[in-house]
Design a protein around this motif. Sequence first.
Motif, PDB file in Angstrom:
ATOM      1  N   GLY A  70       0.763  -1.243   0.000  1.00  5.49           N
ATOM      2  CA  GLY A  70       0.000   0.000   0.000  1.00  5.49           C
ATOM      3  C   GLY A  70       0.791   1.290   0.000  1.00  5.49           C
ATOM      4  N   HIS A  71       1.967   1.282  -0.598  1.00  5.32           N
ATOM      5  CA  HIS A  71       2.815   2.485  -0.598  1.00  5.32           C
ATOM      6  C   HIS A  71       2.513   3.363  -1.811  1.00  5.32           C
ATOM      7  N   THR A  72       1.543   4.255  -1.662  1.00  4.53           N
ATOM      8  CA  THR A  72       1.104   5.076  -2.793  1.00  4.53           C
ATOM      9  C   THR A  72       2.161   6.070  -3.246  1.00  4.53           C
ATOM     10  N   ASP A  73       2.969   6.590  -2.326  1.00  6.99           N
ATOM     11  CA  ASP A  73       3.998   7.545  -2.739  1.00  6.99           C
ATOM     12  C   ASP A  73       5.054   6.874  -3.614  1.00  6.99           C
ATOM     13  N   VAL A  74       5.446   5.663  -3.255  1.00  2.00           N
ATOM     14  CA  VAL A  74       6.422   4.925  -4.065  1.00  2.00           C
ATOM     15  C   VAL A  74       5.769   4.521  -5.391  1.00  2.00           C
ATOM     16  N   LEU A  75       4.512   4.120  -5.349  1.00  2.00           N
ATOM     17  CA  LEU A  75       3.800   3.768  -6.576  1.00  2.00           C
ATOM     18  C   LEU A  75       3.742   4.958  -7.525  1.00  2.00           C
ATOM     19  N   ASP A  76       3.402   6.135  -6.997  1.00  2.00           N
ATOM     20  CA  ASP A  76       3.342   7.331  -7.844  1.00  2.00           C
ATOM     21  C   ASP A  76       4.674   7.575  -8.543  1.00  2.00           C
ATOM     22  N   PHE A  77       5.768   7.409  -7.824  1.00  2.00           N
ATOM     23  CA  PHE A  77       7.089   7.590  -8.434  1.00  2.00           C
ATOM     24  C   PHE A  77       7.360   6.506  -9.474  1.00  2.00           C
ATOM     25  N   LEU A  78       7.124   5.241  -9.101  1.00  3.84           N
ATOM     26  CA  LEU A  78       7.419   4.142 -10.024  1.00  3.84           C
ATOM     27  C   LEU A  78       6.613   4.222 -11.308  1.00  3.84           C
ATOM     28  N   LEU A  79       5.393   4.707 -11.226  1.00  4.59           N
ATOM     29  CA  LEU A  79       4.578   4.817 -12.436  1.00  4.59           C
ATOM     30  C   LEU A  79       5.167   5.807 -13.436  1.00  4.59           C
ATOM     31  N   THR A  80       6.054   6.679 -12.980  1.00  4.77           N
ATOM     32  CA  THR A  80       6.721   7.613 -13.903  1.00  4.77           C
ATOM     33  C   THR A  80       7.943   6.993 -14.576  1.00  4.77           C
ATOM     34  N   VAL A  81       8.405   5.832 -14.072  1.00  2.00           N
ATOM     35  CA  VAL A  81       9.632   5.251 -14.618  1.00  2.00           C
ATOM     36  C   VAL A  81       9.479   3.840 -15.184  1.00  2.00           C
ATOM     37  N   VAL A  82       8.438   3.119 -14.810  1.00  3.37           N
ATOM     38  CA  VAL A  82       8.309   1.747 -15.305  1.00  3.37           C
ATOM     39  C   VAL A  82       7.525   1.705 -16.607  1.00  3.37           C
ATOM     40  N   ALA A  83       7.728   0.641 -17.352  1.00  2.28           N
ATOM     41  CA  ALA A  83       6.957   0.415 -18.572  1.00  2.28           C
ATOM     42  C   ALA A  83       5.514   0.069 -18.179  1.00  2.28           C
ATOM     43  N   PRO A  84       4.524   0.573 -18.908  1.00  2.00           N
ATOM     44  CA  PRO A  84       3.121   0.267 -18.582  1.00  2.00           C
ATOM     45  C   PRO A  84       2.820  -1.232 -18.543  1.00  2.00           C
ATOM     46  N   THR A  85       3.600  -2.027 -19.268  1.00  2.00           N
ATOM     47  CA  THR A  85       3.378  -3.481 -19.258  1.00  2.00           C
ATOM     48  C   THR A  85       3.642  -4.091 -17.886  1.00  2.00           C
ATOM     49  N   LEU A  86       4.404  -3.412 -17.047  1.00  2.00           N
ATOM     50  CA  LEU A  86       4.701  -3.940 -15.712  1.00  2.00           C
ATOM     51  C   LEU A  86       3.440  -3.979 -14.840  1.00  2.00           C
ATOM     52  N   LEU A  87       2.450  -3.166 -15.168  1.00  2.00           N
ATOM     53  CA  LEU A  87       1.204  -3.166 -14.402  1.00  2.00           C
ATOM     54  C   LEU A  87       0.468  -4.497 -14.524  1.00  2.00           C
ATOM     55  N   SER A  88       0.637  -5.177 -15.642  1.00  2.00           N
ATOM     56  CA  SER A  88      -0.039  -6.458 -15.839  1.00  2.00           C
ATOM     57  C   SER A  88       0.911  -7.647 -15.720  1.00  2.00           C
ATOM     58  N   ALA A  89       2.142  -7.412 -15.268  1.00  2.00           N
ATOM     59  CA  ALA A  89       3.110  -8.502 -15.105  1.00  2.00           C
ATOM     60  C   ALA A  89       2.619  -9.476 -14.043  1.00  2.00           C
ATOM     61  N   GLN A  90       2.695 -10.753 -14.368  1.00  2.00           N
ATOM     62  CA  GLN A  90       2.251 -11.784 -13.448  1.00  2.00           C
ATOM     63  C   GLN A  90       3.438 -12.460 -12.778  1.00  2.00           C
ATOM     64  N   ASN A  91       3.280 -12.755 -11.492  1.00  2.00           N
ATOM     65  CA  ASN A  91       4.327 -13.480 -10.777  1.00  2.00           C
ATOM     66  C   ASN A  91       4.161 -14.984 -11.040  1.00  2.00           C
ATOM     67  N   ASN A  92       4.925 -15.801 -10.338  1.00  2.00           N
ATOM     68  CA  ASN A  92       4.890 -17.250 -10.576  1.00  2.00           C
ATOM     69  C   ASN A  92       3.516 -17.858 -10.290  1.00  2.00           C
ATOM     70  N   ALA A  93       2.720 -17.208  -9.461  1.00  2.00           N
ATOM     71  CA  ALA A  93       1.366 -17.682  -9.152  1.00  2.00           C
ATOM     72  C   ALA A  93       0.325 -17.045 -10.072  1.00  2.00           C
ATOM     73  N   GLY A  94       0.781 -16.283 -11.062  1.00  2.00           N
ATOM     74  CA  GLY A  94      -0.124 -15.654 -12.013  1.00  2.00           C
ATOM     75  C   GLY A  94      -0.774 -14.378 -11.511  1.00  2.00           C
ATOM     76  N   SER A  95      -0.384 -13.920 -10.338  1.00  2.00           N
ATOM     77  CA  SER A  95      -0.985 -12.708  -9.769  1.00  2.00           C
ATOM     78  C   SER A  95      -0.271 -11.457 -10.262  1.00  2.00           C
ATOM     79  N   THR A  96      -1.062 -10.422 -10.523  1.00  2.00           N
ATOM     80  CA  THR A  96      -0.548  -9.119 -10.925  1.00  2.00           C
ATOM     81  C   THR A  96      -0.456  -8.221  -9.693  1.00  2.00           C
ATOM     82  N   PRO A  97       0.145  -7.055  -9.827  1.00  2.00           N
ATOM     83  CA  PRO A  97       0.107  -6.099  -8.701  1.00  2.00           C
ATOM     84  C   PRO A  97      -1.329  -5.786  -8.262  1.00  2.00           C
TER      85      PRO A  97
END
Length: 187
Positions: A57-84
């Motif tokens: 639940g770190h919205t301040d870090v999320l706000d920063f990361l959204l300015t630097v990560v590729a939009p595809t990372l929002l739908s990236a799935q981990n080994n269990a298939g879960s997204t952020p």
Amino acid sequence: MSLPLPSNEDKDELLVSCRYGDLEDVQDFVSKFGHGPVNELRDASGNSVLHMVAANGHTDVLDFLLTVVAPTLLSAQNNAGSTPSHWAALNSHLLVLQKLVQFKTGPGVDLLDVKNTAGRSPLGEAENIGWDEGAKWMVEVMNLEDGKAEAGEDQVLDGTEEIQVEIQDAEGQIAKMKIGQQPPKDS
């Protein structure tokens, strides 16, 4: 001049910083190593920096990361298939979930349709833990149309048609019901 490559220790520290919401350390990592390693980094379970931030639940870090990560990372799935988004829902972080879904260059509400290996979407995860506030918000913003009608086209029923509706619960079970006018019974 090329940027240095982060060591395994640097990468581990970034994931920990995202997990615990240390914005300054996250910003320092990006300044030192650039955007590339932030997008590529995964832990042993396949979790990205966005998984860590969303789960906690770190919205301040999320706000920063959204300015630097590729939009595809929002739908990236981990080994269990879960997204952020799954992790935000599982941990009842509504503002984080909203930011992920509403990010202007991201996948949008399609994030709410992704199912993990347990067969649950973020909505399914919210229902599974009894997070009504999050489930209500997701239902309000989801695309509930099944695509049968053309965009902008209303379907008018005259009352003689029978419609079959399918509803999926949090465990992935499908309930079917028919809606329509039944013929009058002979007396």
